[in-house]
Design an enzyme around this catalytic site. Structure first.
Site, PDB file in Angstrom:
ATOM      1  CB  ALA A  57     -12.528 -11.906   1.025  1.00 21.77           C
ATOM      2  CG  MET A  70      -5.897  -3.991   4.556  1.00 23.43           C
ATOM      3  SD  MET A  70      -4.792  -3.453   5.870  1.00 23.43           S
ATOM      4  CE  MET A  70      -3.457  -2.767   4.874  1.00 23.43           C
ATOM      5  CB  CYS A  80      -0.900   0.020   1.232  1.00 21.27           C
ATOM      6  SG  CYS A  80      -2.065  -1.347   1.292  1.00 21.27           S
TER       7      CYS A  80
END
Length: 420
Positions: free
Chosen positions: A187, A190, A51
């Site tokens: 799902a 994270m 991220c």
């Protein structure tokens, strides 16, 4: 001249989310990206894309390989901007230090976050085919360094993940989170971690939605929630208090058009949407809907800045561990240059010994086979004794980080080939 280690990358300190999300690589994109960069001039590569960062770790990389990274990232921007101003390039010890700090949670948006270690491991696994021995050793040791920092310091104590910080942010909006209702989009790890943090805070996860319902059901069953596909989830925005969005979609899936009708039925009740995905799952226009509070990963930096005093106090000790382990890795790395040089040197000396022995035998035709064997063993023993101390000295200097000059001297004195 290529250098032993290079990292070319971008992270949350050097680029905004709008840029980082374009650089993010899915698992299926890693082989092609690495293949292109390595082909430009590197013996191995590992791509770490999370991220908050996209980093190419390269071994024996030429300047052309680094240029290939910037070119590849520039293409992903897609608007003519250059990628280089958004990133950094670090070499050798500083490259090793970068990975060790990343694996330890020292370079994370949230100090000491725990999820990064798994991401480092996954990156290494994805890149195994092209990593090469130096990067294999580097990533193995990085995981051990991360584990050591977490066991010997309190750097990871408390809320130390993007998911837990997101839940903390929701608490600032609602105050008491107990009995609030949550909808989870995605799902993956994270999403499941964020859901677990919500449950720990007393929130009821009522629905897990994912592109495939099978995967959604697997997570929902563990949470006691219902499972649906993403296309069935939009009407549930009317009843949820908190939405966690963390899908692996390549573009925004939560759009104004899809959820505006459901939000209009809320009667002005606040809705907190926490977008933990890169690329972002929620288009910015959603934040303009009435009483919708939208936060993305960059917004978590404010929460990250409030890391506990206890964790911040552990930074010097953690950095000391990283520095120690960088030197340990570099001591190992320096011995790599010694091995092929010593092998060639001994081979060259062995060839001289064998040639001289044969010349002596031509003048001593009367020697019996037994005497010839004794003379050969004597010459081998004498050569080994001559080479023993120089070999030990060179290895000692290499382990101490000072072997480079001796290796160069040996190459020049005996006209040895320069290898990589």
């Amino acid at each position: 001249m290529s250098l032993a280690l290079t990292v070319v990358g971008v992270n949350h300190r050097t680029a905004p989310l709008e840029v980082r999300e374009r650089f993010a690589h899915g698992a299926h994109e890693v082989p092609v990206a690495l293949g292109r960069v390595v082909a430009a001039g590197a013996s191995g590569g590992v791509l770490l894309s999370t991220c908050n960062r996209t980093e190419f770790y390269l071994s024996d990389a030429s300047d052309a390989a680094a240029d290939a990274v910037w070119a590849l990232l520039g293409e992903r921007l897609g608007d003519g901007r250059a990628a280089r101003p958004y990133g950094y390039l670090r070499r050798d010890r500083e490259a090793a230090r970068q990975l060790y700090r990343v694996a330890s949670g020292l370079d994370s948006m949230i100090l000491g976050e725990s999820q990064i270690q798994g991401q480092v491991r996954d990156a290494w696994e994805l890149s195994r085919g092209v990593a090469g021995p130096v990067l294999h050793r580097l990533f193995q040791s990085a995981l051990l360094v991360g584990a050591r920092v977490r066991s010997e310091t309190a750097i990871g104590r408390g809320a130390a993940s993007a998911a837990s910080a997101a839940v903390s942010l929701a608490g600032k909006i609602f105050g008491e989170l107990r009995d609030r209702r949550a909808l989870i989009l995605g799902a993956g790890d994270m999403a499941e971690l964020a859901a677990a943090c919500l449950v720990d805070a007393g929130v009821r996860v009522t629905l897990v939605a994912n592109r495939t319902q099978e995967r959604a059901r697997a997570v929902a069953d563990r949470l006691g929630a219902a499972a649906q596909t993403l296309d069935e989830a939009w009407e549930h925005f009317a009843g949820a208090d908190i939405v966690i969005a963390s899908t692996a979609a390549p573009h925004a899936v939560v759009t104004w058009a899809r959820i505006a009708p459901a939000v209009a039925r809320r009667g002005g009740r606040p809705l907190c949407i926490l977008d933990l995905a890169v690329p972002r799952d929620v288009e910015p226009a959603v934040g303009q809907l009435e009483n919708v509070f939208l936060y993305d990963l960059d917004d978590l930096q404010a929460v990250a800045g409030q890391a506990s005093v206890e964790r911040r106090a552990e930074i010097p000790r953690a950095e000391q561990i990283v520095d120690e382990e960088v030197e340990n890795f570099w001591a190992w790395h320096d011995t790599l240059a010694v091995v092929p040089v010593l092998k060639e040197f001994r081979g060259r000396m062995e060839a001289v010994r064998a040639a001289e022995l044969q010349r002596v035998f031509k003048h001593l035709q009367h020697l019996s086979p037994e005497d010839r064997e004794r003379l050969a063993r004597f010459s081998e023993s004498l050569l080994n004794k001559f080479l023993h101390e120089p070999t030990l000295a060179l290895k000692r200097e290499a382990e101490a980080g000072d072997g480079y000059l001796l290796v160069e001297a040996l190459r020049k004195l005996f006209h040895l080939e320069r290898g990589e």
